[in-house]
Write an enzyme that holds these catalytic residues in place. Structure first.
Site, PDB file in Angstrom:
ATOM      1  N   LYS A 110       0.837  -1.208   0.000  1.00  0.00           N
ATOM      2  CA  LYS A 110       0.000   0.000   0.000  1.00  0.00           C
ATOM      3  C   LYS A 110       0.866   1.249   0.000  1.00  0.00           C
ATOM      4  O   LYS A 110       0.584   2.213  -0.705  1.00  0.00           O
ATOM      5  CB  LYS A 110      -0.958  -0.018   1.181  1.00  0.00           C
ATOM      6  N   LYS A 189      -3.863 -10.621  -9.371  1.00  0.00           N
ATOM      7  CA  LYS A 189      -4.780 -11.141  -8.351  1.00  0.00           C
ATOM      8  C   LYS A 189      -6.107 -10.369  -8.422  1.00  0.00           C
ATOM      9  O   LYS A 189      -6.098  -9.146  -8.549  1.00  0.00           O
ATOM     10  CB  LYS A 189      -4.157 -10.921  -6.959  1.00  0.00           C
ATOM     11  N   LYS A 192     -10.635  -6.058  -5.023  1.00  0.00           N
ATOM     12  CA  LYS A 192     -11.508  -4.884  -5.058  1.00  0.00           C
ATOM     13  C   LYS A 192     -10.719  -3.651  -5.464  1.00  0.00           C
ATOM     14  O   LYS A 192     -11.214  -2.775  -6.154  1.00  0.00           O
ATOM     15  CB  LYS A 192     -12.039  -4.592  -3.650  1.00  0.00           C
TER      16      LYS A 192
END
Ligand code: ADP
Ligand code: TRP
Length: 321
Positions: A110, A189, A192
């Site tokens: 992230k 992958k 969302k």
């Protein structure tokens, strides 16, 4: 043998969530003693829209129930209804080395994507450890991306037991080969946050359009394709269609003669069929306005009873009482 897992209400669930975490969790109900929750505290590290969180929580609950979570046999609740988890999270945080947390892939990924990290994101694995340890969990069904978080939970539990004496149950992750990482429509992958998902309960037209727009290479239908097993539509078909049907499509693609358009049409048809029964059940449950709230309220009560026992044992072990 207690099984526990959680899913964040940070967006709409997709078939990667289903095959990686929900299906094994639902099948584990046969063993009994299952604890499943909606990780709304965790979702705060990425989602700051209150209305969206409230809506997602309800939707995720309906998704679980439609897919076969039985709230009579399994304990099913919303994380923030059992705030004891925050106390355990603090206690565990005092034993979690900075170095361990700094090595977390999901945190590093992230930050690498440019997200400016807050303390909650950094502490995310400690809260997840608290989720798992607060219920004496033995097995944690998750997708492969969560493996490291469960390993960190084990490290923290072992450290607690070494420091304060045998108190916490050391859990293990349950990761299924074959669905450990469901690929998204772009081959990464399915997630969302990557915008590459096939929604679990998507709108018929919208999902068909998404599937038909999967980008493939420019080889003609007649050309043999020795790499057929790496084709995304084939990989997804293996999850959604009976094994012999998927194998037949793979063979035809490999041999040449099967066009990508026909392959994608078959993929959509099997997707639609696979979730048909769940879709019908979801519509029935969604029509009852009080149902989800009632299920989660009852689940929270049951979860709290277990949490209180484990937390008291933990407090005693570290001299808080
Ligand atoms: P996302 O990456 O879409 O935000 P979450 O992190 O909320 O998904 O994951 C919820 C659960 O679903 C976790 O157990 C996770 O490992 C599993 N999961 C998510 N994406 C996949 C995938 N593509 N393949 C297999 N399991 C997945
Ligand atoms: N971190 C998990 C995810 O993003 C969600 C989660 C929170 C979880 N607490 C958990 C999963 C405890 C298993 C057990 O997918």
């Amino acid at each position: 043998m207690r099984t526990l897992t959680g899913i964040q209400p940070s967006g709409t669930l997709h078939i990667g969530n289903y095959f990686g975490a929900m299906q094994p969790a639902i099948q584990a109900q046969k063993r009994g003693d299952c604890y499943y929750f909606i990780a709304d505290y965790h979702s705060m590290t990425s989602l700051t829209d209150a209305g969206e969180r409230r809506k997602n929580t309800r939707e995720v609950a309906l998704d679980w129930l439609a897919c076969g979570l039985d709230p009579e046999t399994s304990v099913f609740w919303k994380q923030s209804d059992v705030p004891e988890v925050c106390e355990l999270s603090w206690i565990l945080g005092t034993l979690a080395p900075m170095g361990l947390l700094e090595r977390a892939h999901s945190y590093k990924d992230k930050v690498a994507k440019g997200i400016s990290p807050n303390f909650g994101l950094f502490a995310y694995p400690v809260l997840m450890a608290a989720d798992i340890l607060l219920f004496d969990s033995n097995r944690v069904p998750v997708g492969k991306d969560q493996k490291q978080h469960v390993e960190m939970t084990r490290d923290i539990a072992i450290k607690f037991n070494q420091t304060y004496g045998e108190t916490l149950v050391v859990p293990e992750e349950e990761i299924r080969e074959g669905v450990a990482t469901v690929p998204g429509l772009d081959g990464q992958k399915m997630s969302k946050s990557y915008g590459n998902v096939v929604e679990l309960f998507g709108d018929e037209k919208a999902v068909r359009k998404r599937i038909m727009s999967i980008v493939m290479d420019s080889r003609t239908p007649d050309e043999p394709k020795p790499d057929a097993d790496r084709n995304i539509a084939i990989q997804l078909l293996k999850l959604l269609a009976p094994a012999d049907v998927a194998a037949d499509f793979e063979n035809r693609l490999r041999a040449g003669g099967l066009g990508y358009g026909d392959l994608k049409k078959a993929l959509f048809a099997h997707y639609w069929e696979f979730f048909a029964e769940f879709r019908a059940k979801r519509a029935v449950l969604a029509a009852d306005p009080g149902y989800v709230d009632a299920v989660l309220a009852k689940g929270a009560e049951r979860a709290r009873a277990t949490a209180a026992t484990v937390l008291q044992r933990t407090r005693r072990a570290c001299g808080l009482v």
